[in-house]
Design a protein around this motif. Structure first.
Motif, mmCIF file in Angstrom:
data_model
loop_
_atom_site.group_PDB
_atom_site.id
_atom_site.type_symbol
_atom_site.label_atom_id
_atom_site.label_comp_id
_atom_site.label_asym_id
_atom_site.label_seq_id
_atom_site.Cartn_x
_atom_site.Cartn_y
_atom_site.Cartn_z
ATOM 1 N N PHE A 220 0.819 -1.214 0.000
ATOM 2 C CA PHE A 220 0.000 0.000 0.000
ATOM 3 C C PHE A 220 0.854 1.266 0.000
ATOM 4 O O PHE A 220 0.536 2.246 -0.669
ATOM 5 C CB PHE A 220 -0.921 -0.018 1.235
ATOM 6 C CG PHE A 220 -2.347 0.324 0.917
ATOM 7 C CD1 PHE A 220 -3.215 -0.643 0.436
ATOM 8 C CD2 PHE A 220 -2.835 1.610 1.091
ATOM 9 C CE1 PHE A 220 -4.529 -0.344 0.135
ATOM 10 C CE2 PHE A 220 -4.151 1.921 0.796
ATOM 11 C CZ PHE A 220 -4.995 0.949 0.318
ATOM 12 N N GLY B 189 -6.381 6.170 -0.158
ATOM 13 C CA GLY B 189 -5.233 5.548 -0.826
ATOM 14 C C GLY B 189 -4.010 5.519 0.076
ATOM 15 O O GLY B 189 -4.116 5.151 1.253
ATOM 16 N N ASP B 190 -2.851 5.945 -0.461
ATOM 17 C CA ASP B 190 -1.613 5.887 0.329
ATOM 18 C C ASP B 190 -1.255 7.247 0.941
ATOM 19 O O ASP B 190 -0.097 7.521 1.230
ATOM 20 C CB ASP B 190 -0.461 5.360 -0.527
ATOM 21 C CG ASP B 190 -0.236 6.212 -1.780
ATOM 22 O OD1 ASP B 190 -0.865 7.289 -1.882
ATOM 23 O OD2 ASP B 190 0.552 5.796 -2.634
ATOM 24 N N PHE C 226 -4.978 4.620 7.524
ATOM 25 C CA PHE C 226 -5.087 3.240 7.065
ATOM 26 C C PHE C 226 -5.128 2.278 8.263
ATOM 27 O O PHE C 226 -5.985 1.388 8.341
ATOM 28 C CB PHE C 226 -3.896 2.907 6.154
ATOM 29 C CG PHE C 226 -3.858 1.486 5.683
ATOM 30 C CD1 PHE C 226 -4.563 1.083 4.547
ATOM 31 C CD2 PHE C 226 -3.118 0.523 6.365
ATOM 32 C CE1 PHE C 226 -4.529 -0.239 4.106
ATOM 33 C CE2 PHE C 226 -3.081 -0.794 5.935
ATOM 34 C CZ PHE C 226 -3.791 -1.175 4.810
ATOM 35 N N SER D 152 -1.054 1.087 -3.742
ATOM 36 C CA SER D 152 -2.418 0.902 -3.215
ATOM 37 C C SER D 152 -3.414 0.470 -4.293
ATOM 38 O O SER D 152 -4.451 -0.139 -3.975
ATOM 39 C CB SER D 152 -2.900 2.201 -2.557
ATOM 40 O OG SER D 152 -2.898 3.245 -3.505
ATOM 41 N N THR E 226 -7.463 -1.586 -4.636
ATOM 42 C CA THR E 226 -8.639 -0.713 -4.719
ATOM 43 C C THR E 226 -9.899 -1.476 -5.124
ATOM 44 O O THR E 226 -10.959 -1.318 -4.499
ATOM 45 C CB THR E 226 -8.370 0.435 -5.724
ATOM 46 O OG1 THR E 226 -7.135 1.052 -5.382
ATOM 47 C CG2 THR E 226 -9.481 1.461 -5.673
#
Lengths: 439, 43
Positions: A250, A312-313, A319, A387, A391
């Motif tokens: 990720f 996302g990252d 996260f 990442s 998804t």
């Protein structure tokens, strides 16, 4: 003393989640592939589901002490047979011992204290089963470092692994025997001081009637709950099974990539969330009700997945927090489901019904990793990285959780046609009327 | 292996031993887990 009795069994059989400790030594000693060294664990999980589904009625008939005794014999024998197999250089004996025989111990042990705990704590069934099922999550926390240290002490060759299995079998037999000796069924009509069952039954989904296991699987409520559990577990297992490589992938393309040691810390953190969710959320369900609790697991769980997909990252902390939330709901889903079953079907054969419902776990155990791994592999083959490997699977999980949410909304009180008739109680037998008197 | 039946859940001295039986290994597991979690934030 009933909760620690239940914990002694669940903390022991929860060792199954730490099987990975033995994979590398077995691969080196026998020259196995990774797939082959996973066989004892995989067979064990399959046997867990099958023995819980088919042994549930026996557990209800013979009682928790019998079930815990059978679990102790099977689980410990599994290690002893495996020790013999390793000593003789026969890997198939490890698969048979740990996977087949030990797996029966897992399934019978998992459901053994459930209905007894709910009879002792009819006022807080979510908390009661949460304590035991938290033990299953905690079992790996104990076994993982303990097994690692034992392999270091005895060595990772055939002799060392054999001795390690032997000690595991003997120690777990002694540890689980405490539960066998102490477990008790409350006398008929027992209720906690000051508890009024009429107040509990005010909630629309909480029944005072009883439904047999045979009738329960004919109701739409059972299958709605099966879908709820299956998709909630699928969503959690999707992260749990691939946690370490997932966090590494990720953030691989960022300025702060996650190292292997830190990824191990992430896995440990998820274990903690999984375990804490089992007791915290199942206890909360006693206050807000089971249906509302699953609305949170599925609805907020889907939101956590959405946040991970959209962010996302961009943030490691975000996260980690979202993944912990999802894993706490994964654990909570397991721990709350026995109380949900008790609300819908009564305590009469709730252990047997719970056993049949655990086939949803077996299904999710295949479905979750399949989705995440297949999507990641196909994305990698398409030249993607970071990442974006995950998804698509994140959005699939959101859809599954939404379907689970709808299934939960469809759950209504069970049609009285499925209720057990009120019959006169036979001396010494526990039947529907006695259970109704307690509830 | 017939089940016994009890009439109460009252506290007795055995309670401490029984909870220690499950609590001490569990505490060991949690301690080891915290050590690993520290790696995530400690680097």
């Amino acid at each position: 003393m009933i909760p620690p009795a239940a914990l002694s069994v669940h903390l022991a059989i929860g060792q199954a989640y730490s099987w990975s400790v033995f994979k590398k030594p077995l691969e080196s000693a026998f020259g196995l592939t990774g797939t082959a060294s996973a066989l004892p664990f995989q067979l064990g999980i399959v046997m867990l589901g099958l023995s819980a589904a088919f042994g549930g009625t026996l557990v209800e008939r013979n009682g928790p002490r019998w079930a815990m005794f059978v679990s102790m014999i099977c689980f410990s024998s599994g290690f002893l047979i495996s020790a013999l197999g390793v000593a003789l250089g026969q890997y198939w004996l490890v698969v048979l011992g740990y996977g087949f025989v030990g797996g029966i111990g897992l399934g019978i042990g998992y459901i053994s204290p459930v209905s007894t705990l709910m009879k002792w704590f009819p006022d807080r069934p979510g908390m009661a089963t949460g304590i035991a099922i938290m033990g299953f999550g905690g079992g790996a926390l104990i076994a993982s470092p303990w097994s690692t240290e034992m392999l270091s002490a005895f060595g990772s060759d055939l002799g060392g692994i054999s001795k390690t299995f032997l000690v595991h079998g003997l120690v777990y037999a002694v540890f689980m025997s405490m539960g066998v000796f102490l477990i008790r069924v409350p006398r008929e009509g027992w209720r906690p001081p000051g508890w009024d069952p009429a107040k509990t039954a005010v909630r629309s989904l909480v029944t005072t009637a009883n439904v047999s296991a045979r009738n329960a699987i004919r109701t739409p409520q059972f299958w709605c709950l099966w879908v709820v559990l299956c998709f909630n577990v699928t969503a959690g297992i999707g992260i749990l099974e691939k946690a370490a490589p997932m966090i590494g992938d990720f953030f691989a393309n960022t300025s702060t990539p996650v190292a292997a040691g830190a990824a191990a810390g992430f896995v440990a953190l998820l274990s903690l969330a999984n375990m804490a969710g089992r007791i915290v959320w199942s206890s909360t369900s006693d206050v807000i009700g089971r249906k509302n609790m699953y609305r949170v697991y599925l609805g907020v769980g889907a939101l956590f997945y959405l946040v991970i997909a959209l962010a996302g990252d961009s943030s490691t902390l975000l996260f980690i927090v979202c993944a912990m939330g999802i894993l706490s709901f994964y654990g909570g889903g397991f721990a709350t489901v026995p109380a949900y079953l008790k609300d819908l079907f009564g305590t009469y054969q709730v252990g047997a019904i719970h056993g049949r419902l655990l086939t949803a776990w077996s299904t999710a155990g295949v479905l979750g990793p399949l989705i995440v791994n297949a999507v990641a592999d196909s994305q990698e083959a398409a030249g993607r990285s970071g990442s974006s490997l995950y998804t698509t699977s994140l959005y699939i999980m959101i859809v599954l959780l939404a379907v689970g949410f709808l299934a939960n909304e469809l759950i209504r009180p069970v049609n009285p046609v499925y209720h057990e008739p009120p019959v006169e109680e036979e001396a010494g037998q526990q039947g529907p009327l006695a259970m109704r008197g307690e509830a | 292996m017939a089940d016994g039946q009890e009439t109460s859940t009252g506290f007795n001295p055995l309670m401490l031993l029984v909870w220690a039986w499950v609590g001490l290994p569990f505490a060991y597991g949690v301690y080891e887990l915290i050590q690993k979690v520290a790696q995530l934030f400690g680097g």
